[in-house]
Design a protein around this motif. Sequence first.
Motif, PDB file in Angstrom:
ATOM      1  N   GLN A  82      17.457  31.052  94.801  1.00  0.00           N
ATOM      2  CA  GLN A  82      17.993  32.100  95.668  1.00  0.00           C
ATOM      3  C   GLN A  82      16.855  32.967  96.204  1.00  0.00           C
ATOM      4  OE1 GLN A  82      21.354  32.811  96.682  1.00  0.00           O
ATOM      5  NE2 GLN A  82      20.144  34.093  98.036  1.00  0.00           N
ATOM      6  N   CYS A  83      15.885  33.232  95.353  1.00  0.00           N
ATOM      7  CA  CYS A  83      14.704  34.003  95.771  1.00  0.00           C
ATOM      8  C   CYS A  83      13.929  33.256  96.850  1.00  0.00           C
ATOM      9  CB  CYS A  83      13.815  34.273  94.560  1.00  0.00           C
ATOM     10  SG  CYS A  83      12.300  35.174  94.930  1.00  0.00           S
ATOM     11  N   VAL A  84      13.749  31.948  96.677  1.00  0.00           N
ATOM     12  CA  VAL A  84      13.033  31.121  97.648  1.00  0.00           C
ATOM     13  C   VAL A  84      13.732  31.144  99.001  1.00  0.00           C
ATOM     14  CG1 VAL A  84      12.433  28.725  98.222  1.00  0.00           C
ATOM     15  CG2 VAL A  84      11.941  29.615  95.945  1.00  0.00           C
ATOM     16  N   GLN A  85      15.056  31.277  98.985  1.00  0.00           N
ATOM     17  CA  GLN A  85      15.802  31.330 100.240  1.00  0.00           C
ATOM     18  C   GLN A  85      15.584  32.649 100.980  1.00  0.00           C
ATOM     19  OE1 GLN A  85      20.098  31.118  99.801  1.00  0.00           O
ATOM     20  NE2 GLN A  85      20.305  29.978 101.708  1.00  0.00           N
ATOM     21  N   LEU A  86      15.304  33.718 100.237  1.00  0.00           N
ATOM     22  CA  LEU A  86      15.212  35.053 100.826  1.00  0.00           C
ATOM     23  C   LEU A  86      13.796  35.502 101.159  1.00  0.00           C
ATOM     24  CD1 LEU A  86      17.831  36.843  98.536  1.00  0.00           C
ATOM     25  CD2 LEU A  86      18.161  36.095 100.896  1.00  0.00           C
ATOM     26  N   VAL A  87      12.803  34.949 100.472  1.00  0.00           N
ATOM     27  CA  VAL A  87      11.412  35.363 100.696  1.00  0.00           C
ATOM     28  C   VAL A  87      10.538  34.126 100.840  1.00  0.00           C
ATOM     29  CG1 VAL A  87      11.745  37.473  99.336  1.00  0.00           C
ATOM     30  CG2 VAL A  87      10.812  35.431  98.225  1.00  0.00           C
TER      31      VAL A  87
END
Length: 301
Positions: free
Chosen positions: A95-100
Amino acid sequence: MKEKFLGGFLVFLGACSFGVLSSIVKTSYKAGYTLGEITGVQCFLGMLILWGIHIIVRFLKKSKNSSTKKHQSTKKWKVCIVGVFPGLVGICYYQCVQLVPASIAIILLMQYLWISIIIDFAIFKNRPSSIQIVTVGIIIVGSCLAAGILNETFRLNLAGCFFGLLAALMYSLFITTSSNIGNDLPTLEKSALMITGACIVTFLIFPPLFFFKLNLLDPLYQLGFLLALLGTVLPPFLFSVGMPKIGISLSAILSAAELPVAVTCSYFYLKESVLLMQWIGVIIILSAITLLNFKNLKKGA
């Protein structure tokens, strides 16, 4: 000394394997797949692979030698519960990889370095050595350079930061629990049990509806196989073997190898721009890891 060197090498190799994941996940998102589909397929295929290998190895061992059976004191459900942590790591990190950007996501995940050492000290009263503290500081500085934080175009996404730090906490708990639970079980069985726990928690959060939507030739299964192999099968297996040989604190530091691997993959695979300062950060991290491992090997000689 040989046993400690082998343990360190296996943890380092597992971290390198884990470092490739962000590039594959970015590719999956670009192909239109969702977080639930990516994590679900990865855990499911990883579980099938590990249990399949475990059953084959167990059958071959039984056919060769059916004599003594090693006593196992660990209850298997406890190892399954440990698997909840890598399951949550995958969900939060992806989820982090999707946002940053992938490099920033890695930096946030890298915070497990100091979290793991604090947990090791708080729970097991293992004081970090001065060389470990200095090395962690060097790695953090190198990590900041490698992530390109000094770049003027750097922007912060609060939701992405939250999921990245949550992934770091889950990763720290995985390192701690994996190193201390289920060490009397066969390594393959321990890994399979942990991934079963990861698969259960993933399907509870994201029901596996993709089974009914996708055919077996869908590219998601190809990407999922790579994610399962490099993120679900190899790292837990290598960590399960290596971490008990070298301890939690050293394992946490050696696992930092995932950052330079992730930056390298983003450059060669995703064709992302990586500045000279970022490469300098990668070199600093690798130098710190090499120095720390050399010092420990020398001490154990």
